[in-house]
Design a protein around this motif. Structure first.
Motif, mmCIF file in Angstrom:
data_model
loop_
_atom_site.group_PDB
_atom_site.id
_atom_site.type_symbol
_atom_site.label_atom_id
_atom_site.label_comp_id
_atom_site.label_asym_id
_atom_site.label_seq_id
_atom_site.Cartn_x
_atom_site.Cartn_y
_atom_site.Cartn_z
ATOM 1 N N PHE A 96 0.844 -1.195 0.000
ATOM 2 C CA PHE A 96 0.000 0.000 0.000
ATOM 3 C C PHE A 96 0.882 1.249 0.000
ATOM 4 N N LEU A 97 1.896 1.248 0.874
ATOM 5 C CA LEU A 97 2.752 2.434 1.001
ATOM 6 C C LEU A 97 3.631 2.626 -0.237
ATOM 7 N N VAL A 98 4.063 1.514 -0.836
ATOM 8 C CA VAL A 98 4.818 1.626 -2.084
ATOM 9 C C VAL A 98 3.938 2.294 -3.141
ATOM 10 N N GLY A 99 2.647 1.852 -3.204
ATOM 11 C CA GLY A 99 1.702 2.465 -4.146
ATOM 12 C C GLY A 99 1.526 3.947 -3.855
ATOM 13 N N ALA A 100 1.369 4.282 -2.566
ATOM 14 C CA ALA A 100 1.073 5.665 -2.186
ATOM 15 C C ALA A 100 2.277 6.584 -2.355
ATOM 16 N N ILE A 101 3.490 6.061 -2.084
ATOM 17 C CA ILE A 101 4.669 6.938 -2.050
ATOM 18 C C ILE A 101 5.571 6.756 -3.265
ATOM 19 N N ILE A 102 5.926 5.501 -3.569
ATOM 20 C CA ILE A 102 6.942 5.269 -4.608
ATOM 21 C C ILE A 102 6.355 5.436 -6.007
ATOM 22 N N ALA A 103 5.043 5.189 -6.171
ATOM 23 C CA ALA A 103 4.442 5.319 -7.502
ATOM 24 C C ALA A 103 4.477 6.763 -8.008
ATOM 25 N N LYS A 104 4.828 7.689 -7.123
ATOM 26 C CA LYS A 104 4.998 9.076 -7.569
ATOM 27 C C LYS A 104 6.381 9.297 -8.164
ATOM 28 N N LEU A 105 7.239 8.342 -7.889
ATOM 29 C CA LEU A 105 8.652 8.467 -8.243
ATOM 30 C C LEU A 105 8.995 7.600 -9.441
ATOM 31 N N LEU A 106 8.470 6.390 -9.415
ATOM 32 C CA LEU A 106 8.706 5.448 -10.494
ATOM 33 C C LEU A 106 7.368 5.143 -11.159
ATOM 34 N N LYS A 107 7.433 4.645 -12.414
ATOM 35 C CA LYS A 107 6.170 4.387 -13.121
ATOM 36 C C LYS A 107 5.415 3.240 -12.474
ATOM 37 N N LYS A 108 4.088 3.387 -12.493
ATOM 38 C CA LYS A 108 3.217 2.372 -11.912
ATOM 39 C C LYS A 108 3.448 1.015 -12.591
ATOM 40 N N GLU A 109 3.599 1.037 -13.922
ATOM 41 C CA GLU A 109 3.754 -0.213 -14.685
ATOM 42 C C GLU A 109 5.028 -0.944 -14.263
ATOM 43 N N SER A 110 6.126 -0.188 -14.086
ATOM 44 C CA SER A 110 7.386 -0.834 -13.685
ATOM 45 C C SER A 110 7.220 -1.488 -12.327
ATOM 46 N N LEU A 111 6.529 -0.799 -11.419
ATOM 47 C CA LEU A 111 6.346 -1.354 -10.072
ATOM 48 C C LEU A 111 5.496 -2.626 -10.126
ATOM 49 N N ILE A 112 4.459 -2.605 -10.975
ATOM 50 C CA ILE A 112 3.601 -3.798 -11.079
ATOM 51 C C ILE A 112 4.407 -4.982 -11.617
ATOM 52 N N THR A 113 5.230 -4.732 -12.638
ATOM 53 C CA THR A 113 6.086 -5.808 -13.167
ATOM 54 C C THR A 113 7.002 -6.339 -12.059
ATOM 55 N N ALA A 114 7.580 -5.419 -11.302
ATOM 56 C CA ALA A 114 8.501 -5.831 -10.241
ATOM 57 C C ALA A 114 7.776 -6.620 -9.147
ATOM 58 N N ILE A 115 6.557 -6.208 -8.826
ATOM 59 C CA ILE A 115 5.781 -6.943 -7.811
ATOM 60 C C ILE A 115 5.531 -8.363 -8.299
ATOM 61 N N LYS A 116 5.173 -8.465 -9.586
ATOM 62 C CA LYS A 116 4.896 -9.770 -10.187
ATOM 63 C C LYS A 116 6.117 -10.692 -10.056
ATOM 64 N N ASN A 117 7.297 -10.131 -10.258
ATOM 65 C CA ASN A 117 8.516 -10.936 -10.208
ATOM 66 C C ASN A 117 8.938 -11.299 -8.793
ATOM 67 N N ASN A 118 8.453 -10.567 -7.803
ATOM 68 C CA ASN A 118 8.950 -10.782 -6.438
ATOM 69 C C ASN A 118 7.941 -11.406 -5.479
ATOM 70 N N VAL A 119 6.703 -11.534 -5.938
ATOM 71 C CA VAL A 119 5.665 -12.058 -5.050
ATOM 72 C C VAL A 119 5.130 -13.348 -5.670
#
Lengths: 142, 688
Positions: A96-119
């Motif tokens: 939740f906090l990564v979505g709220a804070i980091i998604a302002k810094l890095l692209k949402k799509e990149s974060l989703i790909t990274a979540i997919k690879n790590n979870v």
């Protein structure tokens, strides 16, 4: 751009996984990344923090000087409205906090790909739900 | 693993992309790795095919990666019972001609020191990773430091014990590159290379590009020549297990490998060889500069008035400080030491004009003491931190600013030149009073094992009888110079094996089984025979013995059990019968047990170990026999045959005529000894 992110949590909260996710997302956007854990000897319950640097340039000293952003799983962020279902589970709170804070810094799509690879697949949907809720809460931040 | 092909050695190139594809790693550009992971990949790319290690924070990801990848490359991974065993196995693999590595942290490194000294004495190439953490003893296990520098360089006993190479990576990328370089240096100079890994780098993750191609050096193997160096020269390598009758061991030896325990000239010559070899490493690297990675990186040094010397992760703080201070117009440069030992004036002399040398370290100031040899002490300022936290750029930068402001020392006109030991004395090699076996570096004709030299045991010593009976039985059992490796320990029992003309490894005290296991893993085609005494195998090597039996390793052990320590004067061992007389006089003592006052002997010597019960009944070993010299011949043959299926242990009751048997004649009579004798084997339970 050189940003230092601090993640504070306890062993078992998933702080090191969050660091991996941010790292993978950063390199998808051709940024440089470094991260190191600071943790206690206990496997569960001891302090488990991570210090991350994301930068456009080469990172020389990877040791964090001052932190620009903090993701704190130990205490509540009063500026954010967090659903109870995410508050109960530290791993989901992290997403939740990564979505709220980091998604302002890095692209949402990149974060989703990274979540997919790590979870693991089993928990993927749950995590993405928390992440998306975080993104929404982040944009309507008080 | 198949019998390793002997290649003549030298430089070759390895394509990293093709190599990593074998491990299922598709990308070599912009990948995220931790320092530990980068070390594992670097080791494998450099040709490491054997890893033995004990898990310890913060090095634990290295064995995890090695265990995952080594099977894909036809290599071997083993997690033994302790740090000492891990180091012994790493040595043994190298003696077989296989590149080997182990990783640990400070507490484990302390345990490994004894075996590293053995590696140095045998000039074996191995790589050891010490991921350093803070504090003496257990310290703070997860907190980083560079606190083992002193102990890595100079922590071993004996002159020549510092004939090692110490490397220090500064980033995750260098964890990869310098591990490759560690293997190259160890193979090139035939000496252990220790990577003093900043604990901080172990767990640091970074995105890095791996090199497309690396160059790798394999140890030189020539058909002719002695197996060990002389006068600082690097000898060509002779592997164990190729029927050449080579012998490795911990005693001082000549270039042929003869054990020399009573010759002053050879002692002097050997020590000088190690010192000369150590002193020749840096000049050789500088001469072959195009082959080696830049081990002494200079940054902004051309016009520098001030210099920061740093290593490990701290070097990055130093570089960043230089960058920032240069912006303020301060003429400062940085020298990054990626090789911490040996050191040479060639690296430092051009900085002797500097106004101030700032040495930055993540400890209380360990390497700086070695640098005083090259810089006047007054010119050196030491920046240190010992909080279990890495050094921030701002901390080092502020320190430099203060030092530069306070700098009032004038450049000393008179520079003391460093005292470099020069060894010019010519020594004519003489071999008097030593073993006379001349190593010819020829593959021995496949023949039964024979005596190569004589050793005088005490008159009537059981070991002497065993030696003769063993050689006859071994011949009948088909053991030859080509298919057998003899592992000998320390003490009277350890001498027996070293008198044989065969491939022999004489290990440090108690460590026989570590070498035996590694060789059996790498060369299952060989008969691995361990011959040693009760003190060596059961007392000091007890942990290894217990675990080798538990693991059911198919090796044969002959425990020459003379019920005491013969070589050191008849002290009691773990098999000394209760109440017997030994050279240690026990006082009756008041012991307290469960609150009750009882009178008895010192407990450690009053309850002998029943080996038959322990191994045969307790650990289900394949074959166990207790025997006197009568019937020994048949038992030896049987034990060797049975060891093809599992752990085979023979307790040979051998009389110590100087000590135990002399003091306790009533305990070594034929009738008493025969009470213990028997054969216990798995298929035939009748004797049980």
């Amino acid at each position: 751009m050189k940003i230092t992110i601090e993640i504070l949590g306890k062993g078992g909260d998933g702080t090191q996984t969050l660091a991996s996710i941010i790292g993978e997302a950063a390199i998808l956007e051709n940024k440089n990344f470094s991260s190191y854990p600071v943790y206690d000897a206990a496997v569960r319950g001891g302090a488990s923090n991570a210090y991350i640097i994301v930068s456009d340039k080469e990172i020389l000293n990877t040791v964090a000087e001052k932190t620009d952003i903090t993701i704190d799983l130990n205490s509540e962020d009063e500026n954010l409205k967090i659903d109870d279902e995410f508050k109960k589970n530290k791993k989901l709170l992290g997403m939740f906090l990564v979505g709220a804070i980091i998604a302002k810094l890095l692209k949402k799509e990149s974060l989703i790909t990274a979540i997919k690879n790590n979870v693991s697949e089993e928990y993927y949907l749950q995590n993405i739900k928390a992440f998306e809720a975080g993104v929404a809460a982040g944009t309507t931040e008080k | 693993m198949e019998k390793p092909r002997i290649n003549p050695g030298g430089w070759k190139t390895v394509n990293i992309k093709e190599f990593l594809e074998k491990l299922g790693i598709k990308n070599i550009k912009n990948i995220i790795l931790s320092g530990n992971e980068a070390i594992a990949l670097g080791a494998l790319a450099a040709g490491c095919r054997f890893y033995a290690g004990y898990p310890i924070t913060p090095s634990s990801e290295i064995p995890q990666k090695m265990a995952e990848y080594l099977p894909l490359l036809n290599g071997e991974f083993f997690q033994p019972e302790d740090e000492i065993a891990a180091m012994g196995m790493t040595n043994a693999a190298s003696a077989c001609g296989i590149k080997s590595m182990t990783a640990t942290s400070g507490p484990g490194f302390s345990l490994k020191q004894e075996e590293i000294d053995w590696t140095i004495n045998n000039e074996l190439p191995v790589v050891i990773i010490d991921a350093m953490r803070i504090g003496p003893s257990t310290g703070q296990p997860t907190k980083p430091a560079s606190a083992d520098i002193n102990c890595i360089i100079n922590g071993r006993h004996g002159d020549g014990g510092n004939c090692v190479i110490v490397l220090s990576p500064t980033s995750v990328k260098e964890c990869f590159t310098l591990t490759v370089e560690a293997f190259n240096l160890s193979e090139r100079f035939r000496t252990p290379v220790i990577i003093a890994l900043d604990g901080f780098l172990s767990h640091l993750s970074q995105n890095i590009d791996l090199p497309e191609e690396i160059t790798v050096f394999d140890r030189i193997y020539k058909e002719k020549g002695s197996p060990f160096g002389l006068d600082g020269n690097i000898a060509s390598f002779v592997p164990i297990g190729h029927g050449k009758g080579v012998s490795y061991g911990g005693l001082i030896h000549d270039e042929c490998g003869n054990r020399i325990s009573f010759n002053a000239e050879i002692a002097e010559k050997t020590i000088e060889h190690f010192i000369k070899k150590q002193k020749s490493i840096i000049p050789a690297i500088i001469k072959e500069q195009n082959k080696w990675y830049n081990l002494w990186e200079e940054y902004e040094t051309d016009d520098c008035e001030y210099l920061i010397a740093a290593y490990g992760a701290t070097a990055k703080a130093a570089q960043e400080s230089v960058m920032n201070l240069r912006k303020r117009g301060i003429k400062i440069g940085c020298l990054t030491l990626k090789m911490l030992w040996p050191l040479d004036d060639k690296i430092f002399k051009r900085f002797r004009y500097a106004q101030k040398i700032i040495v930055a370290e993540l400890n209380t100031g360990q390497l700086v003491k070695y640098l005083y040899e090259y810089f006047p002490k007054l010119l050196v300022a030491s920046f240190n931190k010992w909080r279990g936290e890495p050094i921030k750029t701002s901390e080092l930068e502020n320190f430099c600013k203060n030092i530069i402001q306070e700098q009032k020392c004038k450049n000393l006109a008179m520079m003391t030149s460093p005292s470099i030991i020069s060894l010019t004395k010519e020594i004519s090699p003489k071999n008097e009073g030593a073993e006379t076996y001349v190593f010819k570096n020829e593959i021995l004709e496949e023949a039964p094992i024979e005596l190569k030299g004589k050793y005088s045991f005490c008159p009537g010593c059981g070991h002497q009888s065993f030696s003769g009976i063993f050689l006859r039985a071994a011949k009948d059992a088909g053991l030859t110079t080509k298919n057998t490796v003899i592992i000998a320990g320390i003490g009277c029992g350890g001498i027996v094996g070293t008198t044989f003309r065969a491939d022999v490894i004489k290990t440090s005290h108690g460590r026989t089984l570590n070498y035996a296991r590694a060789i059996k893993m790498l060369r299952p085609d060989l008969n691995v025979i361990v011959i040693s005494g009760d003190g060596d195998l059961v007392n000091i090597g007890g942990n290894h013995l217990l675990h080798t039996a538990r693991e059911k390793f198919p090796i044969t052990i002959f425990c020459l059990d003379n019920k005491n320590y013969g070589m050191t004067g008849g002290q009691p061992s773990a098999t000394t019968p209760s109440g017997s007389k030994t050279s240690i006089f026990f006082q009756l003592k008041n012991l307290f047990y469960n609150g009750l006052k009882i009178i008895g002997l010192i407990p450690s010597h009053s309850h002998p170990l029943d080996l038959k019960k322990l191994f045969y009944n307790g650990l289900d070993v394949e074959f166990f026999a207790t025997t006197t010299m009568i019937g020994l011949n048949e038992i030896i043959k049987k034990a060797i045959t049975k060891s093809k299926n599992g752990f085979s242990f023979v307790q040979v009751l051998s009389n110590c005529t100087t000590y135990f048997a002399k003091k306790n004649p009533e305990l070594v009579s034929k009738e008493i000894l025969e009470r213990y004798c028997g054969i216990w084997e798995r298929e035939n339970e009748n004797n049980d």
